[in-house]
Design an enzyme around this catalytic site. Structure first.
Site, short mmCIF file in Angstrom:
data_model
loop_
_atom_site.label_atom_id
_atom_site.label_comp_id
_atom_site.label_asym_id
_atom_site.label_seq_id
_atom_site.Cartn_x
_atom_site.Cartn_y
_atom_site.Cartn_z
N SER A 191 23.93 -31.33 -8.00
CA SER A 191 23.30 -30.94 -6.73
C SER A 191 21.79 -31.71 -6.67
O SER A 191 21.56 -32.78 -7.01
CB SER A 191 23.53 -29.42 -6.64
OG SER A 191 23.31 -29.30 -5.34
N HIS A 313 31.36 -27.06 -3.86
CA HIS A 313 30.01 -27.32 -4.54
C HIS A 313 30.01 -26.68 -6.17
O HIS A 313 29.36 -25.66 -6.01
CB HIS A 313 28.76 -26.91 -3.53
CG HIS A 313 27.74 -27.52 -4.01
ND1 HIS A 313 27.27 -28.84 -3.94
CD2 HIS A 313 26.63 -26.92 -4.39
CE1 HIS A 313 26.20 -29.13 -4.45
NE2 HIS A 313 25.55 -27.90 -4.62
C1 GTR Z 1 21.24 -27.19 -1.07
C2 GTR Z 1 20.45 -28.39 -0.69
C3 GTR Z 1 21.07 -29.45 -1.23
C4 GTR Z 1 21.43 -29.47 -2.70
C5 GTR Z 1 21.74 -28.03 -3.14
C6 GTR Z 1 21.96 -27.67 -4.54
O1 GTR Z 1 20.48 -26.04 -0.56
O2 GTR Z 1 20.28 -28.47 0.64
O3 GTR Z 1 20.21 -30.81 -1.11
O4 GTR Z 1 20.78 -30.12 -3.59
O5 GTR Z 1 20.97 -27.04 -2.58
O6 GTR Z 1 20.84 -28.06 -5.38
O7 GTR Z 1 22.71 -26.75 -5.12
#
Ligand code: GTR
Length: 326
Positions: A191, A313
């Protein structure tokens, strides 16, 4: 880098992309990530603990306190190292974690869910060296105390670049360990830390494989592919990640001088691996796949790899094992 085409032959590319080459690293520096200053030298690595034969004998575990001397003071942070048992020169994965080194020993859930399947990684013959990303640079637009960015005078770099700097310092530390083969190094990140891993891959030629997991906007996903997070959303929520002027491209993705297939291509001829997840729409898996396809001409036949798996995610064991197999 090289090649005129913006998408690999045979792949459908639904949008116009800036061409690969010439060198665009300076453009990424200026527009998005900011300039990483020279300097920051590992000055001390104090052993805190050493446990042999953990994980049913698969690994030896070490904790260190690292001190890095910077122009305006020292940065100190803790590291956690697992070395595979019985391996004299192990390839190493450097990775920052979200919740502290000890948390990597017991998986967490949430937006920052990352698993560290240390036993399987050790059985595959790899060492893993990690540190808490917050100890490198706080993830806060107004941090109560500054991280490494406060230790250099008059530099303009965002937090993503600071975390990438942290990955390079982990490599400095790995270089001091007898049982690590520094010619085989993987920088991996999930991420926001996947964005950092990619920027580290661009800047640090010691990294032989750069791997991003669901890095999304400002990571592996194309800005020009609509879907998921965009520049408006990311700069509004996380202004501290980038140079302030990046926010001027909110809603003007087509005017950006670069796009992320060029970032991936900037790492060539060193290898790159991109991981996506089907249900992670915010990270735009299709935009990540298209970036890989568009970057492919810059690499040799096995120079860039990609997978998409079911689910959302998170950095899963499945992702780790595919990165290591690559
Ligand atoms: C989210 C962000 C993403 C991603 C994510 C993370 O909130 O919008 O760009 O980086 O976090 O780091 O899990």
């Amino acid at each position: 880098m090289g090649g005129e085409n913006t998408c690999a032959e045979g792949s459908e590319c639904p949008m116009q992309l800036p061409p690969l080459g010439p060198d665009v690293v300076e453009e990424f520096t200026r527009t998005i990530y900011g300039r990483t200053p020279d300097g920051g030298k590992l000055s001390e690595l104090a052993l805190q603990s050493r446990e042999e034969g953990v994980l049913d004998g698969a690994a030896d575990r070490f904790r260190h306190r690292a001190t890095v001397a910077c122009p305006l003071g020292n940065l100190e942070f803790d590291t956690l190292l697992h070395l595979p048992s019985g391996v004299n020169a192990a390839p190493v994965v450097v990775i920052l974690n979200f919740n502290g080194n000890d948390q990597t020993l017991s998986p967490v859930s949430g937006w920052d869910a990352s698993s560290f399947p240390y036993q399987k990684i050790a059985q595959a013959g790899y060492a893993v060296l990690t540190a808490d990303y917050r100890e490198i640079e706080p993830d806060d637009p107004n941090p109560p105390s500054p991280g490494v960015r406060g230790l250099f005078p008059e530099e303009t770099w965002g937090a993503v670049a600071a975390w990438a700097w942290g990955l390079s310092r982990l490599l400095d530390i790995a270089a001091t360990v007898d049982r690590i083969d520094l010619t085989k190094t993987v920088a991996l990140g999930h991420s926001r830390l996947g964005k950092a891993a990619l920027w580290a891959g661009v800047l640090d030629e010691r990294i032989t494989v750069t791997a991003s997991n669901e890095s999304g906007c400002c990571g592996a996903a194309l800005f020009r592919h609509p879907g998921g997070e965009d520049i408006e959303a990311i700069t509004r929520r996380f202004p501290h990640w980038f140079v302030p002027s990046f926010a001027q491209y909110a809603g003007r993705e087509d005017e950006l001088p670069v796009d992320q297939h060029q970032l991936l291509a900037s790492i060539a001829p060193r290898r790159v691996y991109v991981c996506s997840a089907e249900d992670d729409a915010w990270a735009d898996p299709e935009g990540e796949r298209l970036a890989v396809e568009a970057a492919r001409p810059a690499f040799g036949p096995d120079g860039i790899g990609y997978h998409i798996r079911p689910g959302g995610h998170a950095l899963l064991e499945e992702d780790w094992l595919k990165v290591l197999a690559f």
